[in-house]
Scaffold this active site. Structure first.
Site, mmCIF file in Angstrom:
data_model
loop_
_atom_site.group_PDB
_atom_site.id
_atom_site.type_symbol
_atom_site.label_atom_id
_atom_site.label_comp_id
_atom_site.label_asym_id
_atom_site.label_seq_id
_atom_site.Cartn_x
_atom_site.Cartn_y
_atom_site.Cartn_z
ATOM 1 C CD GLU A 135 17.694 16.642 18.343
ATOM 2 O OE1 GLU A 135 18.715 17.168 18.821
ATOM 3 O OE2 GLU A 135 17.408 16.715 17.134
ATOM 4 C CG ASN B 296 20.907 17.858 24.494
ATOM 5 O OD1 ASN B 296 21.554 18.380 23.597
ATOM 6 N ND2 ASN B 296 19.651 18.192 24.762
ATOM 7 N NE ARG C 154 25.037 19.781 18.780
ATOM 8 C CZ ARG C 154 24.603 18.754 18.078
ATOM 9 N NH1 ARG C 154 25.334 18.253 17.110
ATOM 10 N NH2 ARG C 154 23.435 18.234 18.319
#
Lengths: 152, 112
Positions: free
Chosen positions: A48, A52, A106
């Site tokens: 994650e 990002n 997303r």
């Protein structure tokens, strides 16, 4: 005496490296003999944070992603850093389902996943300079094994 | 291992990749949308039996396909979800919309 061990990696902000990053961190953590679940939690959180950095930090521009890991006894610390555009509103970015890129499908669950799977997640960001996500997790499997050995 | 699929009477069972992250998600999404359109799919079943890793990018893929299938009067189901993947799915609240099923037969019976 404290057991300490650390490592650093640096790689291009390419999506191909998302898998590489989580596997490297998992391999480093493996020395603590984590449970399958603990390892899955860490891998998912790394994925994650690195995603990002790549899609929000650098967007379409090339850059580097830096990962620093440290083991202190049964605690693993991970820092994921980018020198990208930074986050203007961290509180908003951490909200479940918030995404600045809905057109990319997303889910907006990145920070929520990190918060659920790690014990502690901190975010530092300066607009125009970059973002660092700091995460910490105590491996209870190891603590339990040690306590067991102690009681014998 | 990458995506494979089987189509029977406008029901499609998709056996997903071993790892589903942002890198893989775009490819999976494009392939699924193409297959759904080409075969006028009514029920889409995501089979996770080969999948060992999924992050929140996978939630985006499932949600996106769910919206698409619903708009066309279709539906979506999940099978063979392991416990690690289930924890990611639970966090997202996706189970209010999409359910796990025991088997392909079970999913088709309930969704068609």
């Amino acid at each position: 005496m404290k057991f300490e061990n650390e490592m650093k990696i640096e790689f291009d902000s390419k999506s191909q490296n998302e898998g590489f990053a989580r596997v490297v961190v998992a391999a480093f953590v493996a020395q603590l003999d984590p449970t399958i679940e603990e390892l899955a939690d860490i891998k998912t959180s790394i994925s994650e944070a690195v995603t990002n950095a790549i899609i929000h930090g650098y967007e379409m521009y090339p850059g580097k992603v830096y990962i620093y890991c440290k083991i202190v006894d049964d605690v693993i610390y991970v820092e994921i850093e980018d020198h990208g555009k930074g986050i203007s509103n961290i509180e908003e970015a951490r909200q479940p389902l918030f995404t600045s890129k809905p057109n990319m499908e997303r889910s907006g669950m990145g920070f929520t996943v990190m918060e659920a799977f790690m014990d502690n997640v901190e975010v530092e960001s300066v607009e125009g300079c970059g973002t660092t996500v700091m995460m910490k997790k105590t491996l209870l499997s190891l603590r339990a094994t040690k306590e067991e050995a102690c009681n014998e | 291992m990458s995506l494979t699929y089987e189509i029977k009477h406008r029901n499609m069972i998709v056996r997903l990749d071993a790892e589903i992250d942002h890198h893989k998600a775009e490819e999976i999404r494009d392939r699924l949308d193409q297959l759904i359109a080409m075969n006028s799919i009514k029920v889409l079943i995501f089979d996770f039996s080969n999948t060992v890793f999924m992050d929140s990018s996978g939630i985006g893929v499932i949600m996106g396909r769910y919206k698409k299938m619903k708009q066309m009067g279709g539906d979506v189901g999940l099978i063979n979800v392991n416990s690690n993947i289930q924890r990611v799915l639970k966090l997202s609240g996706i189970y209010r919309l999409v359910k796990n099923y025991e088997s392909v037969q079970d999913a088709i019976k309930r969704l068609v």
